[in-house]
Write an enzyme that holds these catalytic residues in place. Structure first.
Site, PDB file in Angstrom:
ATOM      1  N   LYS A  30       0.807  -1.211   0.000  1.00 15.58           N
ATOM      2  CA  LYS A  30       0.000   0.000   0.000  1.00 15.58           C
ATOM      3  C   LYS A  30       0.843   1.266   0.000  1.00 15.58           C
ATOM      4  O   LYS A  30       0.710   2.124  -0.870  1.00 15.58           O
ATOM      5  CB  LYS A  30      -0.822   0.028   1.304  1.00 15.58           C
ATOM      6  CG  LYS A  30      -2.283  -0.171   1.093  1.00 15.58           C
ATOM      7  CD  LYS A  30      -3.011  -0.086   2.412  1.00 15.58           C
ATOM      8  CE  LYS A  30      -2.443  -1.043   3.430  1.00 15.58           C
ATOM      9  NZ  LYS A  30      -3.164  -1.024   4.700  1.00 15.58           N
ATOM     10  N   THR A  31       1.696   1.350   1.004  1.00 18.14           N
ATOM     11  CA  THR A  31       2.512   2.550   1.150  1.00 18.14           C
ATOM     12  C   THR A  31       3.425   2.707  -0.060  1.00 18.14           C
ATOM     13  O   THR A  31       3.643   3.811  -0.552  1.00 18.14           O
ATOM     14  CB  THR A  31       3.345   2.471   2.434  1.00 18.14           C
ATOM     15  OG1 THR A  31       2.476   2.095   3.500  1.00 18.14           O
ATOM     16  CG2 THR A  31       3.977   3.796   2.754  1.00 18.14           C
ATOM     17  N   ASP A 214      -3.737   7.986   3.327  1.00 14.36           N
ATOM     18  CA  ASP A 214      -3.415   6.600   3.658  1.00 14.36           C
ATOM     19  C   ASP A 214      -4.336   6.130   4.791  1.00 14.36           C
ATOM     20  O   ASP A 214      -4.883   6.944   5.521  1.00 14.36           O
ATOM     21  CB  ASP A 214      -1.946   6.515   4.112  1.00 14.36           C
ATOM     22  CG  ASP A 214      -1.412   5.095   4.032  1.00 14.36           C
ATOM     23  OD1 ASP A 214      -2.140   4.207   3.549  1.00 14.36           O
ATOM     24  OD2 ASP A 214      -0.261   4.873   4.457  1.00 14.36           O
ATOM     25  N   GLU A 215      -4.493   4.848   4.960  1.00  9.65           N
ATOM     26  CA  GLU A 215      -5.323   4.268   6.035  1.00  9.65           C
ATOM     27  C   GLU A 215      -6.699   4.927   6.065  1.00  9.65           C
ATOM     28  O   GLU A 215      -7.201   5.322   7.115  1.00  9.65           O
ATOM     29  CB  GLU A 215      -4.635   4.446   7.403  1.00  9.65           C
ATOM     30  CG  GLU A 215      -3.223   3.924   7.480  1.00  9.65           C
ATOM     31  CD  GLU A 215      -3.145   2.402   7.593  1.00  9.65           C
ATOM     32  OE1 GLU A 215      -4.161   1.709   7.377  1.00  9.65           O
ATOM     33  OE2 GLU A 215      -2.031   1.910   7.881  1.00  9.65           O
ATOM     34  N   GLN A 245      -8.740  -3.700   8.179  1.00 13.62           N
ATOM     35  CA  GLN A 245      -7.836  -3.144   9.181  1.00 13.62           C
ATOM     36  C   GLN A 245      -8.432  -1.930   9.878  1.00 13.62           C
ATOM     37  O   GLN A 245      -7.712  -1.120  10.438  1.00 13.62           O
ATOM     38  CB  GLN A 245      -6.492  -2.793   8.540  1.00 13.62           C
ATOM     39  CG  GLN A 245      -5.748  -4.016   8.063  1.00 13.62           C
ATOM     40  CD  GLN A 245      -4.352  -3.676   7.591  1.00 13.62           C
ATOM     41  OE1 GLN A 245      -3.499  -3.306   8.367  1.00 13.62           O
ATOM     42  NE2 GLN A 245      -4.135  -3.800   6.292  1.00 13.62           N
ATOM     43  N   ARG A 628       1.379  -8.583  10.869  1.00 14.35           N
ATOM     44  CA  ARG A 628       2.616  -7.814  11.060  1.00 14.35           C
ATOM     45  C   ARG A 628       3.838  -8.699  10.846  1.00 14.35           C
ATOM     46  O   ARG A 628       4.933  -8.212  10.603  1.00 14.35           O
ATOM     47  CB  ARG A 628       2.712  -7.213  12.471  1.00 14.35           C
ATOM     48  CG  ARG A 628       1.694  -6.154  12.852  1.00 14.35           C
ATOM     49  CD  ARG A 628       1.511  -5.114  11.809  1.00 14.35           C
ATOM     50  NE  ARG A 628       0.375  -5.462  10.944  1.00 14.35           N
ATOM     51  CZ  ARG A 628       0.132  -4.871   9.796  1.00 14.35           C
ATOM     52  NH1 ARG A 628       0.908  -3.933   9.348  1.00 14.35           N
ATOM     53  NH2 ARG A 628      -0.897  -5.244   9.054  1.00 14.35           N
TER      54      ARG A 628
END
Length: 768
Positions: A30-31, A214-215, A245, A628
């Site tokens: 994503k990032t 983002d997010e 998430q 994670r």
DNA sequence: GGTGGTAGACTTTTT
DNA sequence: GTCTACCACC
């Protein structure tokens, strides 16, 4: 880094103008997509100050900037990347004067807010009827949802707390205004106010050519409204997120912003990223199985081309200390075998309180634990005191700062004196420091009828002189670090700590660290200065004295960012943090501790929250935690856990059951199971026998769990109870069992027609 | 006005 | 078990 982008990622990066939604699972890059997309925009001629990137945490912002700089060089340093709060603070500094906000406003953190509310409640004489905590929670709730706190709870007149809010909230707002302060919620609400301003609104709408968030699943309605306004002219809005998430519903996050994005942007281009590049397939299978049990989600399946991976290990331990010891010992084994280095490892848990035993045991096994706490350092009393001095230097009207430090360290200025000062201040409509100055400079005791004895005036005079002297230091070209040293020195704080035989030395070290933070800050911003100058949101305001400017910026940093995580150079540093803090990060090896029902999932009964929805959020949290890990995942639990000093029998988390048995290593006990016996008999007997919950034992291979709240221990609705402070009341509801039991009780309030409802630990209640 | 003792709260999660 | 806010006492 050099690896190429896949087809979907490429499409997202190359997307031209117009709204873009990237729905991306954990570990799908994503990032990376965001960073490449920004790099692409820069490459295509968009100026850095025409791009706004919003992240959820400061850490994410920092990381994104680093990656961007690595990808396209220093040009990226001229771009604004920040959290919603930091972005809003910036916009307010530049434009806030249009709505009457001074440029050098301060930011109230939760602690400041709490203190102010406490004082106002006391002033209004409500201290027995409502807590600052309740009011703060409501302000937060309303602020995150764009609601008016006075009408958000119940219809006309509202509920029990509303009657107090009606008095306190206006006074709180006055206090903020007097102190030139804005609280967290206010940062965003004030920018929305700016958006509606006839002149500034349109300018804000045109400020950025591209807005990227983002997010996005974690944005609340207010933040969404802001984003929409900022991108309303070009409609070049890129949002990236993962509904699986979404873990911040409790503070107003609306995953619907993500899922229903096409309602506001029908022409949106939607791209899904499902190929995971982070974890082994064992870990992914576990994560998919857990999240797959959620009903309320947009179906999305993560996959990876790589197969296999190490099985997940389950560490069933005796108690919380044993869990910590097992984790530390296991990790010591991994490190000594060369299987990983401490820097690759993260230890995760649900609640901050779990960190302590882990820290202790890690130290015992020669690690240097590093707890990534939101505010741990800046919450220290001595640090807050030093900061309060700075705040008072930044704004002489900062009465809450004045009250905090006027007698710290003790210099003989007590509550009585401050009360009188308050009278003077009110009569002359000035701040407390100004009132003190007027009083001691002999403009007489005539104001507001307040009179002070000679001794009090003398001591107060010394304090005023102290502040004046420090103001001189501030304006005399000192650096922030020098100013802080002078604060600690001249205020007598250092001497005070030196004569403290307790933890004075530790606290002095914290202050020394604060000086370092300040000096880092100044070094950092000195570098940034040229870059920021060209920024669209930053006007030409270089005329301010450098020290004063640095001060405001530093205080803002302290309130919004906390300490930048220092260089953890020392050898065997292991990172510990809550799952919430870990979102967006990845580690080779993850230990997930406290896998116990009631702890994780939390299952904390809360009024007005849907239990099913709460459980689904916990499950998403488990999904975040599991994903994670890149390579190795350990799950740990304890049979007995100390909660509030009491041992509690714990059952393994139901999330363990959701993970396919094939993902686990063969059932195996940790090498050294601490010699803690099975849960003691009395405790088991205390559980109602009918509770199916207890069918699960620690030796079951495929345990079955059921849970049920029970109201069986005497606090059934309708029962009359007595509380020492609140007197007699009637039970409305009861949750939990044993020492965890919380009872909702209605007491008669000040107004007999409006009952006062409180949730109280059963231990404080007696049946009548 | 400073101090030492104690009752009460505290443990979701954060900008 | 640990921290704090408040009270009684000096």
């Amino acid at each position: 880094m050099v690896a190429s982008l896949n087809r979907e990622q490429q499409a997202a990066v190359e997307h031209g103008d117009g709204p873009l939604l990237v729905l991306a699972g954990a570990g799908t890059g994503k990032t990376r997509v965001l960073v490449h997309r920004i790099a692409r925009l820069l490459e295509s001629g968009v100026a850095p100050w025409e791009i706004l990137a919003v992240t959820f945490t400061n850490k994410a912002a920092r990381e994104m900037r680093e990656r961007l700089v690595a990808l396209c060089g220093p040009v990226a340093e001229r771009m604004w990347i920040g959290t919603f709060h930091a972005t809003c603070a910036r916009l307010l500094r530049r434009w806030g004067e249009a709505i009457g906000l001074p440029r050098d406003f301060l930011i109230f953190d939760d602690d400041d807010q709490q203190k102010a509310l406490t004082a106002l409640i006391k002033e209004a004489g409500f201290e027995d009827q409502i807590s600052a905590r309740t009011i703060a929670a409501r302000l937060d709730y309303a602020g995150n949802r764009g609601l008016d706190p006075l009408t958000a709870f119940g219809g006309p007149g509202g509920d029990y707390a509303t009657q107090f809010l009606e008095v306190i909230v206006p006074r709180y707002r006055e206090r903020l205004a007097r102190e030139k302060a804005v609280d967290f919620a206010g940062l965003i609400l004030k920018v929305l106010e700016l958006c509606r301003h006839p002149e500034v609104g349109p300018r804000l709408a045109g400020l950025y050519r591209h807005v990227l968030v983002d997010e996005f699943q974690d944005t609340n309605l207010v933040q969404y409204e802001l984003v929409r306004h900022l991108s309303s002219i070009t409609r070049n809005l890129t949002v990236v997120g993962d509904d699986d998430q979404s873990i911040y519903a409790w503070r107003g996050a609306e995953p619907r912003n993500l899922l229903d994005f096409d309602r506001d942007f029908p022409d949106v281009v939607e791209i899904k990223l499902e190929e995971n590049y982070r974890s082994t397939s064992v870990i992914l299978d576990a994560a998919n199985a857990v999240i797959g049990k959620n009903l309320d989600r947009r179906g999305k399946a993560l996959w990876t081309e790589r197969g296999g991976g190490d099985p997940i290990e389950y560490l069933a331990c005796g108690d919380d200390r044993g869990e910590a010891e097992t984790v530390a010992r296991t990790l010591r084994g991994l490190v000594d075998d060369g299987a990983c280095s401490p820097g690759d490892v993260c230890i995760l848990y649900r609640t901050n309180a779990q960190s302590r035993p882990l820290e202790e045991q890690l130290r015992r096994f020669r690690f240097e634990p590093k707890v990534v706490g939101a505010t741990a350092f800046f919450d220290r009393k001595e640090v807050k005191d030093a900061i309060a001095y700075l705040r008072l230097l930044a704004n002489p009207d900062a009465d809450s700062a004045f009250e905090r430090v006027v007698n710290v360290p003790p210099r003989g200025i007590g509550a009585a004196t401050v009360d009188k000062l308050r009278e003077v201040a009110r009569a002359r409509d000035v701040g407390l420091l100004a009132a003190a100055r007027a009083t001691v400079r002999g403009h007489g005791p005539a104001f507001g009828g307040a009179s002070l004895g000679a001794a009090a005036r003398k001591k107060l005079g010394a304090f005023v002189d102290l502040m004046d002297g420090l103001a001189g230091v501030r304006d005399g070209g000192a650096t922030l670090a020098e100013l802080l040293i002078q604060v600690v020195e001249r205020s007598g704080y250092r001497e005070f700590l030196e004569h403290d035989d307790g933890d004075g030395a530790d606290r002095m070290r914290n202050l020394a660290e604060l000086v370092n933070v300040a000096s880092d800050y100044q070094a950092e911003t000195a570098d940034d200065e040229p870059g920021e100058g060209g920024d669209a949101a930053d006007g030409a305001d270089g005329a301010d004295a450098p020290a004063a400017r640095g001060l405001a910026g530093f205080l803002e940093r302290v309130a919004l960012v906390g300490a930048a995580d220092g260089a953890d150079g020392r050898g065997e540093t292991v990172t510990l943090m809550t799952i919430h803090m870990a979102k967006g990060l990845e580690f080779e090896v993850v230990f997930l501790c406290g896998m116990e029902d009631g702890l994780f999932p939390s299952l904390r009964p809360r009024e007005e929250t849907d239990e099913q929805a709460a459980l689904e959020e916990e499950r998403r949290l488990a999904y975040v935690a599991i994903t994670r890990a890149k390579r190795v995942l350990y799950l740990a639990s304890a049979r007995l856990r100390r909660v509030w000093g009491e041992l509690k029998a714990q059952m393994p988390s139901r999330f363990l059951d959701d993970i396919p048995p094939g993902c686990f290593a063969l059932p195996r006990r940790p090498a050294a199971t601490p010699a803690i016996p099975r849960p003691p008999a009395p405790r088991r007997a205390a559980r109602p026998a009918r509770d199916e919950f207890d069918q699960r034992t620690w030796d079951d291979d495929v345990p079955v769990i059921r849970h049920d709240d029970d109201e069986a221990s005497g606090f059934a609705p309708g029962v009359t109870v007595r509380h020492q402070a609140f007197g007699r009341g009637r039970v409305v509801a009861a949750h939990g069992t044993g020492s965890q039991q919380r009872v909702v009780v209605e007491f008669p309030g000040i107004d007999p027609t409006v009952p006062m409802t409180k949730t109280i630990d059963a231990r404080w209640l007696a049946r009548e």
